[in-house]
Design a protein around this motif. Sequence first.
Motif, short mmCIF file in Angstrom:
data_model
loop_
_atom_site.label_atom_id
_atom_site.label_comp_id
_atom_site.label_asym_id
_atom_site.label_seq_id
_atom_site.Cartn_x
_atom_site.Cartn_y
_atom_site.Cartn_z
N MET A 1 1.10 -1.20 -0.27
CA MET A 1 0.00 -0.01 -0.04
C MET A 1 0.90 1.32 0.11
O MET A 1 1.85 1.41 0.37
CB MET A 1 -0.85 0.17 1.27
N GLU A 2 0.27 2.34 -0.60
CA GLU A 2 1.19 3.45 -0.98
C GLU A 2 0.49 4.61 -0.15
O GLU A 2 -0.64 4.41 0.26
CB GLU A 2 1.14 3.88 -2.39
N TYR A 3 1.35 5.65 0.33
CA TYR A 3 0.54 6.93 0.75
C TYR A 3 0.47 7.98 -0.20
O TYR A 3 1.34 8.15 -0.82
CB TYR A 3 1.47 7.37 1.98
N TYR A 4 -1.00 8.50 -0.19
CA TYR A 4 -1.13 9.45 -1.04
C TYR A 4 -1.86 10.80 -0.42
O TYR A 4 -2.06 10.72 0.74
CB TYR A 4 -2.33 8.77 -2.00
N GLN A 52 -3.38 5.82 3.11
CA GLN A 52 -2.59 4.62 2.60
C GLN A 52 -3.73 3.79 1.99
O GLN A 52 -4.76 3.43 2.46
CB GLN A 52 -2.00 4.14 3.57
N CYS A 53 -3.63 3.46 0.84
CA CYS A 53 -4.44 2.67 0.02
C CYS A 53 -3.69 1.94 -0.95
O CYS A 53 -2.69 2.26 -1.57
CB CYS A 53 -5.82 2.91 -0.32
N THR A 54 -4.53 0.89 -1.62
CA THR A 54 -3.74 0.52 -3.06
C THR A 54 -4.08 1.36 -4.17
O THR A 54 -4.99 2.26 -3.89
CB THR A 54 -4.68 -0.96 -3.33
N GLU A 55 -3.21 1.36 -5.16
CA GLU A 55 -3.78 2.20 -6.49
C GLU A 55 -5.03 2.08 -7.08
O GLU A 55 -5.75 3.19 -7.37
CB GLU A 55 -2.72 1.78 -7.46
N LYS A 58 -7.27 3.99 -4.86
CA LYS A 58 -7.33 5.24 -5.03
C LYS A 58 -7.90 5.73 -6.23
O LYS A 58 -8.63 6.72 -6.21
CB LYS A 58 -5.81 5.88 -5.18
N GLU A 76 -4.49 15.49 -6.99
CA GLU A 76 -3.42 14.59 -6.59
C GLU A 76 -2.11 15.19 -6.23
O GLU A 76 -1.67 16.16 -6.97
CB GLU A 76 -3.14 13.25 -7.27
#
Length: 77
Positions: A1-4, A52-55, A58, A76
């Motif tokens: 999971m990435e931070y956006y 944080q979540c998956t692409e 998002k 974004e």
Amino acid sequence: MEYYKIKIVMSDKAGVLNRVTALFSRLQINIKMLALDNTDYSENADVTFGFQCTEENKKLLLGRLEKIFDVHCVEEM
């Protein structure tokens, strides 16, 4: 999971922030950071969310946010 991080310009009316955060909840995305600021125009507010979540989640979130009537702009960061 990435931070956006995303910035949303929305109407400064009762219930709008609730509709936006409810969308995060429905998609099971935990909000890590929230900052609210008034814009130059008093009828709008800038809200910055960090999460944080998956692409895939998002993209789904951004698409659904743009469909909310009182949300004027989603970008974004």
